[in-house]
Design an enzyme around this catalytic site. Structure first.
Site, PDB file in Angstrom:
ATOM      1  N   THR A 222       0.834  -1.199   0.000  1.00 36.69           N
ATOM      2  CA  THR A 222       0.000   0.000   0.000  1.00 36.69           C
ATOM      3  C   THR A 222       0.870   1.251   0.000  1.00 36.69           C
ATOM      4  OG1 THR A 222      -1.496   1.318   1.358  1.00 36.69           O
ATOM      5  CG2 THR A 222      -0.232  -0.330   2.511  1.00 36.69           C
ATOM      6  N   SER A 266      -1.313   3.170  10.526  1.00 41.43           N
ATOM      7  CA  SER A 266      -2.277   2.382  11.312  1.00 41.43           C
ATOM      8  C   SER A 266      -1.628   1.013  11.513  1.00 41.43           C
ATOM      9  CB  SER A 266      -3.599   2.205  10.555  1.00 41.43           C
ATOM     10  OG  SER A 266      -3.411   1.309   9.465  1.00 41.43           O
ATOM     11  N   TYR A 268      -2.840  -1.697  10.567  1.00 41.76           N
ATOM     12  CA  TYR A 268      -2.988  -2.367   9.271  1.00 41.76           C
ATOM     13  C   TYR A 268      -1.802  -2.017   8.359  1.00 41.76           C
ATOM     14  CZ  TYR A 268      -3.995  -2.062   4.317  1.00 41.76           C
ATOM     15  OH  TYR A 268      -3.866  -2.107   2.951  1.00 41.76           O
ATOM     16  N   HIS A 269      -1.513  -0.715   8.262  1.00 41.50           N
ATOM     17  CA  HIS A 269      -0.411  -0.312   7.386  1.00 41.50           C
ATOM     18  C   HIS A 269       0.926  -0.886   7.884  1.00 41.50           C
ATOM     19  CE1 HIS A 269      -3.395   2.805   6.035  1.00 41.50           C
ATOM     20  NE2 HIS A 269      -2.822   2.564   4.876  1.00 41.50           N
ATOM     21  N   LYS A 272       1.578  -4.251   6.488  1.00 36.52           N
ATOM     22  CA  LYS A 272       2.077  -4.222   5.107  1.00 36.52           C
ATOM     23  C   LYS A 272       3.588  -3.938   5.087  1.00 36.52           C
ATOM     24  CE  LYS A 272      -1.794  -4.562   2.622  1.00 36.52           C
ATOM     25  NZ  LYS A 272      -2.038  -5.530   1.551  1.00 36.52           N
TER      26      LYS A 272
END
Ligand code: USQ
Length: 510
Positions: A222, A266, A268-269, A272
């Site tokens: 991302t 975040s 989530y990031h 990644k």
């Protein structure tokens, strides 16, 4: 001229590395092995054309009868592609597209996305069929056979068995939890996100090494891995370019080829970013090859293949966890909710229509990296400020669909810079892989309005109205966000920094 016609067997996943060195087992760095290759030569064996025996990897894609010309470049005939997360927004759309292009598509999914959206009390506002119906309709409408296994990618034994059966020449890894807000709900959601994403990916890498090490791994990263550096330094494509130099205490060091800094926004990031390191290392240790695809925020509903029949449609989420901003704005406009701009609305992000994202993925499939190569592309077509997007959605909604649309600034529940420079380099897809953005933002927004205003879809949208307003704070609180101001479109000027996108060497970045 096709972008990949001069690539050779060296890039082809059907070529097995043979010859003088056991590349994957010798425990040597790529630099050492490359020396050996230049001294002793390298031979390959072609799994598609075993009659050729062992030979030097010099046949070009243009010359090779196994590579067929398409509008996206040469594509390996009947390429075996396995999609992890084939039931998702992107996975299903890609499956149809590449199956129609002649790929042999297989995929796994454990319906995590359907379940996580249901946990929020929401659902895809565009009705989607179950997998059995999808596969049947794909056969009827497009004449394609897609093979599906309901399977959790953390179940390594089952996945190993399926990989052995399919022997994929490319693996597209979409099998991750994609939501920043979901990962910020509480410890359980953060852990679930990182466990599924990071450990799932790590396990997949071990399996690919064991079972199909030549496969081209398209790993979805991302743009959010990079963050929004306040110094305004360029966001390169994952790795520093050859001429990047660090100056410290009056001395210069080359940064060329090193991973660029990451500053995720975040948990989530963060998952990644962890994946990035795992994929990078796997390419280094085991000569796997991968594109880490730093994708911007996707929007839209359309590709020719999903639009062919209602049972082929891909999902569209608009809730505060899984809806991305443009999709949410269109839904809000239809629902009569003023568009929720977080904070000042000066946040700049990269965006890409679903249709364009799919084309980029096909181009990446058509142009595998070399064995051992970890490559990164920044996959986006344009940069926008959130506030600007709200204006565009409002304009299309009122002019083309007669809606009255207003905009509201709400407290930003996220911890993110809302005024920041953003200089993004996204050259590879355009310069090396022949991609040109196709779908203008307004066109796709218009298509979304048309679909969301259909009575059946509108009814579903009404039923998830309560899930749209943001309540998940990065602080861990769960409370309503306060509206700071409601305004009419066209009454606010953009302030702050301008987005800066570099898509070619001629863009003044030299
Ligand atoms: N935003 C609003 N109002 C809203 C929703 C979002 O102002 O109602 C703002 C956010 O604060 C953020 C921007 O819009 O500044 C983008 O938010 P988003 O929710 O559309 O996207 P994001 O959380 O960044 O994540 C999405 C996908 C994720 C992907 C990422 C790409 O969910 O899977 O990795 O886009 S990127 O943003 O480039 O990192």
């Amino acid at each position: 001229m096709q972008h990949n016609e001069e690539k050779t067997c060296w890039n082809c996943p059907a070529a097995l590395l043979k010859g003088n060195v056991d590349f994957r087992a010798c425990g040597q760095s790529i630099a050492v092995i490359q020396n050996k290759i230049s001294e002793e030569g390298l031979l390959i064996e072609c799994t598609r054309r075993p009659e050729l025996g062992m030979f030097e990897p010099s046949i070009t894609f243009e010359q090779c009868p196994e590579w067929r010309e398409t509008q996206y470049g040469y594509l390996l005939k009947e390429m075996r592609v396995m999609i992890l997360g084939i039931d998702g927004y992107l996975g299903w759309t890609l499956a149809l597209k590449i199956a129609k292009l002649g790929c042999r598509v297989s995929g796994i999914d454990n319906y995590l996305r359907r379940n996580a959206v249901a946990e929020k009390g929401s659902k895809s506002v565009v009705p989607i069929a179950d997998m059995e119906t999808r596969l049947k309709t794909a056969k009827e409408q497009h004449g394609v056979d897609i093979d599906f296994r309901e399977l959790d990618l953390l179940d390594r034994d089952e996945l190993a068995e399926y990989l052995r059966e399919v022997q994929p020449e490319a693996v597209v890894h979409y099998g991750e939890i994609p939501s920043a807000p979901y990962s910020m709900v509480d410890a359980e959601h953060a852990i679930r996100t990182q466990h599924n994403n990071t450990l799932g990916t790590l396990g997949v890498l071990f399996l690919i090494k064991e079972i199909c090490p030549e496969a081209n791994i398209l790993k979805l990263g991302t743009m959010g891995e990079y963050g929004t550096p306040l110094t305004g330094r360029p966001i390169f494509e994952g790795l520093f370019p050859a001429d990047a130099v660090l100056t410290w205490r009056g001395q210069e060091w080359s940064m060329g080829g090193e991973l660029t800094p990451r500053d995720p926004a975040s948990f989530y990031h963060v998952s990644k970013v962890q994946d990035t390191f795992n994929v990078y290392e796997a390419c280094k240790y085991w000569w796997l090859r991968s594109y880490d695809v730093m994708q911007g925020v996707i929007f839209g509903v359309h590709t020719e293949e999903v639009a062919a029949h209602p049972d082929l449609r891909t999902r569209l989420d608009v809730d505060e966890w899984f809806g991305t901003v443009i999709n949410r704005f269109v839904a809000q406009a239809v629902l009569g909710i003023p568009l929720t701009v977080y904070g000042s609305g000066e946040q700049i992000r990269g965006y890409l229509a679903l249709e364009d994202a799919m084309e980029c993925m096909v181009r990446l499939l058509s142009s595998p990296p070399e064995p051992g190569q970890y490559d990164v592309v920044n996959q986006l077509s344009q940069l926008y400020k959130v506030k600007e997007l709200a204006e565009i959605v409002a304009r299309v909604g009122s002019r083309r669909h007669g809606l009255t649309v207003r905009i509201q600034r709400v407290e930003n529940p996220r911890i993110e810079a809302d005024e920041h420079p953003f200089l993004v380099v996204a050259k590879k897809l355009r310069e090396n892989l022949g991609y040109q953005p196709k779908t203008p933002l307004e066109v796709e927004i218009d298509r979304m309005f048309t679909l969301l205003l259909q009575p059946r879809v509108r009814g579903r949208l009404e039923s998830v109205r309560d899930t749209v307003f943001p309540k998940t704070w990065w602080s861990g609180e769960h409370k309503e966000t306060m509206t700071l101001e409601v305004y009419e479109p066209g009454t606010h000027v953009m302030a702050g920094y301008s987005p800066d996108l570099v898509v070619s060497d001629h863009d003044g970045d030299e």
